[in-house]
Enzyme design. Structure first.
Site, PDB file in Angstrom:
ATOM      1  N   HIS A 166       0.836  -1.194   0.000  1.00  0.00           N
ATOM      2  CA  HIS A 166       0.000   0.000   0.000  1.00  0.00           C
ATOM      3  C   HIS A 166       0.872   1.244   0.000  1.00  0.00           C
ATOM      4  O   HIS A 166       2.095   1.143   0.119  1.00  0.00           O
ATOM      5  CB  HIS A 166      -0.911   0.028   1.243  1.00  0.00           C
ATOM      6  CG  HIS A 166      -0.154   0.173   2.527  1.00  0.00           C
ATOM      7  ND1 HIS A 166       0.241  -0.900   3.283  1.00  0.00           N
ATOM      8  CD2 HIS A 166       0.312   1.263   3.188  1.00  0.00           C
ATOM      9  CE1 HIS A 166       0.903  -0.477   4.352  1.00  0.00           C
ATOM     10  NE2 HIS A 166       0.966   0.847   4.321  1.00  0.00           N
ATOM     11  N   HIS A 185      -5.918  -1.694   4.103  1.00  0.00           N
ATOM     12  CA  HIS A 185      -5.674  -0.527   3.239  1.00  0.00           C
ATOM     13  C   HIS A 185      -4.888  -0.895   1.990  1.00  0.00           C
ATOM     14  O   HIS A 185      -3.903  -1.604   2.020  1.00  0.00           O
ATOM     15  CB  HIS A 185      -5.031   0.654   3.970  1.00  0.00           C
ATOM     16  CG  HIS A 185      -3.736   0.369   4.670  1.00  0.00           C
ATOM     17  ND1 HIS A 185      -3.302  -0.878   5.002  1.00  0.00           N
ATOM     18  CD2 HIS A 185      -2.771   1.219   5.107  1.00  0.00           C
ATOM     19  CE1 HIS A 185      -2.124  -0.791   5.622  1.00  0.00           C
ATOM     20  NE2 HIS A 185      -1.786   0.456   5.692  1.00  0.00           N
ATOM     21  N   HIS A 196       4.738   7.296   2.693  1.00  0.00           N
ATOM     22  CA  HIS A 196       5.511   6.062   2.540  1.00  0.00           C
ATOM     23  C   HIS A 196       4.811   5.109   1.587  1.00  0.00           C
ATOM     24  O   HIS A 196       3.631   5.256   1.304  1.00  0.00           O
ATOM     25  CB  HIS A 196       5.700   5.362   3.893  1.00  0.00           C
ATOM     26  CG  HIS A 196       4.450   4.731   4.452  1.00  0.00           C
ATOM     27  ND1 HIS A 196       3.605   5.379   5.323  1.00  0.00           N
ATOM     28  CD2 HIS A 196       3.890   3.503   4.267  1.00  0.00           C
ATOM     29  CE1 HIS A 196       2.597   4.579   5.657  1.00  0.00           C
ATOM     30  NE2 HIS A 196       2.745   3.440   5.027  1.00  0.00           N
ATOM     31  N   HIS A 226       0.566  -1.249  14.825  1.00  0.00           N
ATOM     32  CA  HIS A 226      -0.439  -0.212  14.638  1.00  0.00           C
ATOM     33  C   HIS A 226      -1.730  -0.556  15.374  1.00  0.00           C
ATOM     34  O   HIS A 226      -2.092  -1.725  15.470  1.00  0.00           O
ATOM     35  CB  HIS A 226      -0.820  -0.103  13.152  1.00  0.00           C
ATOM     36  CG  HIS A 226       0.275   0.370  12.264  1.00  0.00           C
ATOM     37  ND1 HIS A 226       0.898   1.576  12.411  1.00  0.00           N
ATOM     38  CD2 HIS A 226       0.851  -0.200  11.167  1.00  0.00           C
ATOM     39  CE1 HIS A 226       1.802   1.739  11.458  1.00  0.00           C
ATOM     40  NE2 HIS A 226       1.804   0.666  10.696  1.00  0.00           N
ATOM     41  N   TYR A 279       9.067   1.377  10.007  1.00  0.00           N
ATOM     42  CA  TYR A 279       9.236   2.436   9.005  1.00  0.00           C
ATOM     43  C   TYR A 279      10.713   2.744   8.883  1.00  0.00           C
ATOM     44  O   TYR A 279      11.427   2.826   9.887  1.00  0.00           O
ATOM     45  CB  TYR A 279       8.499   3.703   9.429  1.00  0.00           C
ATOM     46  CG  TYR A 279       7.004   3.603   9.332  1.00  0.00           C
ATOM     47  CD1 TYR A 279       6.359   3.713   8.105  1.00  0.00           C
ATOM     48  CD2 TYR A 279       6.240   3.396  10.473  1.00  0.00           C
ATOM     49  CE1 TYR A 279       4.978   3.621   8.024  1.00  0.00           C
ATOM     50  CE2 TYR A 279       4.855   3.301  10.393  1.00  0.00           C
ATOM     51  CZ  TYR A 279       4.233   3.413   9.168  1.00  0.00           C
ATOM     52  OH  TYR A 279       2.881   3.314   9.077  1.00  0.00           O
ATOM     53  N   GLU A 308       7.935   1.091   4.333  1.00  0.00           N
ATOM     54  CA  GLU A 308       7.453   0.351   5.494  1.00  0.00           C
ATOM     55  C   GLU A 308       7.503  -1.131   5.172  1.00  0.00           C
ATOM     56  O   GLU A 308       7.228  -1.526   4.034  1.00  0.00           O
ATOM     57  CB  GLU A 308       6.006   0.757   5.826  1.00  0.00           C
ATOM     58  CG  GLU A 308       5.414   0.022   7.032  1.00  0.00           C
ATOM     59  CD  GLU A 308       3.927   0.297   7.282  1.00  0.00           C
ATOM     60  OE1 GLU A 308       3.234   0.764   6.341  1.00  0.00           O
ATOM     61  OE2 GLU A 308       3.455   0.048   8.389  1.00  0.00           O
TER      62      GLU A 308
END
Lengths: 304, 131
Positions: free
Chosen positions: A148, A197, A211, A243, A252, A262
């Site tokens: 993503h 996502h 990112h 997260h 990251y 990431e």
């Protein structure tokens, strides 16, 4: 039918040789094609020709490519994007190496998104006949897949609406100013698949990249990637941690040009009918970094 | 060997080919930085004196010719060629307390030249903190 996935990230790098050391030797991507000032990479479990294009000169994002399942989708999305008020143009097979006909949309946030239904099929590194579970000679992190991107926008709510109304994405999670009906959207995690996502957007300047991410299989792979980052002197921004938003595990880090990458694993399975999760701004730090509940200034200010 | 002075008066030795930021980190100093790879411009400082070079490519979006000419130094990419003096921008140079502790410990082990014996005073060790 619909958009299936993030197909490619096209990014700028200041020094192609350094970038190749990072994306080739550290991340373990497979170079598929090289020409003056550009290199094309594929991750091992991807079967289309490439998922990352690096272009020498500058930093940041050139464009994102999303693959649709059917050529007819392109016509529908072209009409809808025009109705939404976006600049849309047709692209022809060959405009992008090994990519078929498609459309190019300039988002309200000035990012460029390309939709296409066909890219040359080259196959994964383990093939389709009695495949092994991973290639024997992976290099470095050996990322299987690109996952993503997070972009920034002056009006993240508008970008959220674009991806939902034009491209049939759904919002898995959002950060909002409140839980009231008139709340402003600060960030949105949008899916067109079963992962939380396929694109995310957060408040910030238009046209910038926060990112792009590679998927890893699990938490232990995240830790292993961290070891490789130490060996290869990759500057780490945050992690390894987890997260709250997406529940994914993460590190990251920065590529040799300062673009943030990431490595991401886990994250829940989701569906279009899943009720959108809302985080309020006061809990933003917990949403992003669930364990430390702290946002470092670098994470929120470095964009390319 | 290049030397780096951070105004008002911290001086560190740098290795050849070492960037301003790498050198300061190695000596236990820190200030606000970003990607540390020339992509974001957060670690910019003012070049007050001396010459730096940029062996790694830097995007003109991050550091343009005007900034270069007017003495902006992208500290994660700038390699001093000689004695260089910089000034931080709205930032304070922080010293890691463990490095300061190590300096004090070193001062206890090795007496300064010309001073016989191995028992520097407490004042001396503390003085090394504030060199």
């Amino acid at each position: 039918m619909s958009v299936m996935r993030l197909g490619y990230v096209h990014a700028r790098v200041t020094d192609l040789a350094e970038a190749k050391r990072h994306y080739g030797n550290t991340m373990g991507l497979y170079p598929m094609h090289e020409e003056a000032g550009r290199v094309y990479y594929k991750a091992w479990d991807e079967y289309d020709h490439h998922s990352l294009v690096l272009e020498e000169g500058g930093v940041g994002l050139v464009k994102l490519g999303y693959k649709v399942s059917d050529p007819a989708d392109l016509d529908r999305y072209e009409k809808r994007a025009e109705q939404f008020g976006c600049i849309v143009e047709r692209m022809s097979a060959g405009d992008n190496l090994e990519v078929g006909d498609g459309i190019r949309i300039v988002l309200p946030s000035d990012h460029v998104v390309e939709l296409y239904s066909d890219m040359t099929l080259v196959g994964t590194e383990v093939g389709t006949h009695n495949p092994d579970v991973f290639p024997r000679h992976l290099v470095g992190v050996g990322a299987p897949r690109i996952d993503h991107a997070l972009i920034t926008a002056e009006d993240p709510g508008l970008v959220d609406r674009f991806f939902r109304e034009v491209l049939d994405f759904y919002a898995a999670e959002r950060v909002a100013t409140s839980l009231d009906d008139d709340a402003q959207i600060i960030g949105s995690w949008l899916s067109t698949s079963n992962t939380p996502h396929d694109i995310a957007v957060i408040g910030g300047p238009n046209s910038k990249l926060h990112h792009f991410a590679f998927e890893l299989t699990d938490w232990s792979e995240i830790k292993r990637a961290g070891g490789l980052f130490a060996m290869d002197d990759v500057p780490v921004d945050v992690g390894p941690t987890q997260h709250g938003i997406t529940r994914g595990e993460t590190i990251y880090y920065f590529d040799p040009s300062g673009n943030r990458n990431e490595v991401f694993s886990g994250g829940y399975t989701t569906f279009p009918d899943r009720p959108t999760v809302t985080w309020t701004v006061d809990q933003l730090a917990k949403g992003i970094f669930y364990i430390s509940r702290e946002l470092n200034e670098r994470f929120t200010s470095v964009l390319t | 060997m290049p030397t780096l002075t951070v105004q008002p008066g911290i001086v560190v030795d740098l290795h050849d080919d070492e960037t301003v930021l790498e050198g300061l980190y190695r000596h236990g100093y820190a200030y606000r930085t970003g990607c540390r790879r020339g992509g974001c411009g957060i670690c910019k400082v003012d070049l007050v004196e001396g010459t730096v070079r940029y062996p790694a490519a830097v995007s003109p979006d991050v550091l343009d010719d005007d900034e270069l000419a007017s003495g902006t130094c992208l500290s994660c990419r700038a390699v001093p060629e000689d004695a260089v003096t910089i000034a931080l921008r709205q930032e304070e140079l922080r010293r890691n307390p463990w490095f300061a502790f190590a300096d004090a410990a070193k001062a206890r082990i090795a007496p300064p030249p010309g001073r016989p014996g191995g028992h520097p005073t407490h004042e001396r060790a503390r003085g090394a903190d504030h060199r």
